[in-house]
Design an enzyme around this catalytic site. Structure first.
Site, PDB file in Angstrom:
ATOM      1  CG  ASN A  89      18.317 -10.206  44.534  1.00 28.42           C
ATOM      2  OD1 ASN A  89      19.142 -11.192  44.149  1.00 28.42           O
ATOM      3  ND2 ASN A  89      17.103 -11.089  44.612  1.00 28.42           N
ATOM      4  CE  LYS A 100      15.598 -13.600  42.879  1.00 30.43           C
ATOM      5  NZ  LYS A 100      14.542 -14.407  43.168  1.00 30.43           N
ATOM      6  CG  HIS A 122      14.840 -12.021  49.081  1.00 35.92           C
ATOM      7  ND1 HIS A 122      14.383 -12.692  48.297  1.00 35.92           N
ATOM      8  CD2 HIS A 122      14.887 -11.622  47.279  1.00 35.92           C
ATOM      9  CE1 HIS A 122      13.921 -12.750  47.543  1.00 35.92           C
ATOM     10  NE2 HIS A 122      14.228 -11.857  46.620  1.00 35.92           N
ATOM     11  CD  GLU A 170      14.975 -16.063  46.279  1.00 33.82           C
ATOM     12  OE1 GLU A 170      15.651 -15.435  45.744  1.00 33.82           O
ATOM     13  OE2 GLU A 170      14.380 -15.682  45.343  1.00 33.82           O
ATOM     14  CD  GLU A 229      11.941  -8.275  45.854  1.00 39.14           C
ATOM     15  OE1 GLU A 229      12.357  -8.303  44.554  1.00 39.14           O
ATOM     16  OE2 GLU A 229      12.153  -9.547  46.763  1.00 39.14           O
ATOM     17  N   GLY A 248       9.477 -14.393  40.826  1.00 39.04           N
ATOM     18  CA  GLY A 248       9.843 -16.153  39.814  1.00 39.04           C
ATOM     19  C   GLY A 248       8.679 -16.138  39.211  1.00 39.04           C
ATOM     20  CB  SER A 298       7.673 -11.220  37.930  1.00 41.37           C
ATOM     21  OG  SER A 298       7.397 -12.446  38.905  1.00 41.37           O
TER      22      SER A 298
HETATM   23  P1  PGA Z   1      12.302 -11.304  39.946  1.00 38.97           P
HETATM   24  O1  PGA Z   1      12.780 -12.298  41.417  1.00 38.97           O
HETATM   25  O2  PGA Z   1      12.621 -10.654  39.186  1.00 38.97           O
HETATM   26  O3  PGA Z   1      12.923 -12.862  39.767  1.00 38.97           O
HETATM   27  O4  PGA Z   1      10.645 -12.475  40.175  1.00 38.97           O
HETATM   28  C1  PGA Z   1      12.909 -10.623  42.068  1.00 38.97           C
HETATM   29  C2  PGA Z   1      13.788 -10.636  43.632  1.00 38.97           C
HETATM   30  O5  PGA Z   1      13.326 -12.166  44.339  1.00 38.97           O
HETATM   31  O6  PGA Z   1      14.185  -9.588  43.805  1.00 38.97           O
END
Ligand code: PGA
Length: 246
Positions: A11, A13, A99, A101, A168, A174, A207
């Site tokens: 991903n 982003k 997601h 976000e 998640e 993150g 993460s």
């Molecule tokens: P990250 O993000 O591995 O940077 O924690 C995972 C995600 O948001 O899909």
């Protein structure tokens, strides 16, 4: 995890431009060198890169996905939006929906359900993200939240074979923190228990990096990983895959 097909979904982003795609040559080579091994790589770049990336990956086993869509399956007066048919048209085979976000920006369970249905109609496979906040976890609301996300998000979706769930926990995205393996096993088994018929595949995301993958790679109820930050660096991404499949 070596005896089943393991998913590694990148991903990206809001990361990457045309030049960034050159860095994928290493991953393409890795995928070719290991083509007999049972794993699948899917890159979900920003929409601007779906077309050039699919072209670049044409003769490889690596697939491409999108990161979100508008819920309408028709063209319409929605400035800045893209629907699932349009994403499919430029080469996406998968799409990340739900997601956290985007939940933060107004994607509630009902809207996510509409997006999932429009994506399935367009012929995309859906990577459906669910997960609880830290406060919900502390208040022991994880199961309640996951149930609701699944129940509303997948309402009237009959074919689970086109759905991949990505668990998640929001507090792990993150943050550098991953759940304790035992807690993760419990959440995954709870998610599976929500499906009377065959459960969709279930990934873990949040993460994941080369330093912590050893702690979670052997949980055999997990079908793979959704990887954000670490997937932007081909070396880290390959390291995670190598440690998992070897
Ligand atoms: P990250 O993000 O591995 O940077 O924690 C995972 C995600 O948001 O899909």
């Amino acid at each position: 995890m070596t005896n089943k097909y393991v998913y590694f979904i990148a991903n990206w982003k809001m990361f990457g431009d045309l030049k960034t795609l050159n860095s994928l040559d290493k991953v393409i080579k890795f995928s070719k060198d290991n083509k007999k091994k049972k794993f699948k790589i899917i890159y979900c770049p920003p929409s601007t890169l779906i077309r050039p990336l699919s072209k670049r990956l044409k003769k490889t086993k690596i697939e491409v996905g999108a990161q979100n869509c508008h819920e309408s399956d028709k063209f319409g007066p929605f400035t800045g939006q893209i629907n699932s048919q349009m994403l499919k048209n430029v080469g996406a085979k998968y799409i990340i929906l739900g997601h956290s976000e985007n939940r933060l920006k107004g994607d509630d369970n009902k809207k996510i359900n509409l997006k999932i249905k429009s994506a399935l109609k367009a012929g995309l496979k859906v990577i459906f993200c669910i997960g609880e906040t830290l406060r919900e976890k502390r208040n022991k609301k994880t199961k309640q939240i996951l149930s609701k996300q699944i129940q509303v998000g997948l309402k009237s979706v009959n074919n689970n074979s086109k759905i991949i769930i990505a668990y998640e926990p929001i507090w792990s995205i993150g943050s550098g923190i991953i759940p304790k393996p035992n807690d993760l096993i419990k959440s995954i088994s709870f998610i599976k228990s929500k499906f009377v018929k065959k459960s969709p595949k279930i990934l873990y995301g949040g993460s994941v990096n080369p330093n912590n993958i050893d702690q979670i790679k052997n949980i055999n109820t997990i079908d793979g990983f959704l990887i954000g930050g670490a997937s932007q660096d081909p070396k880290k991404f390959i390291d995670i895959i190598k440690k998992t499949i070897n």
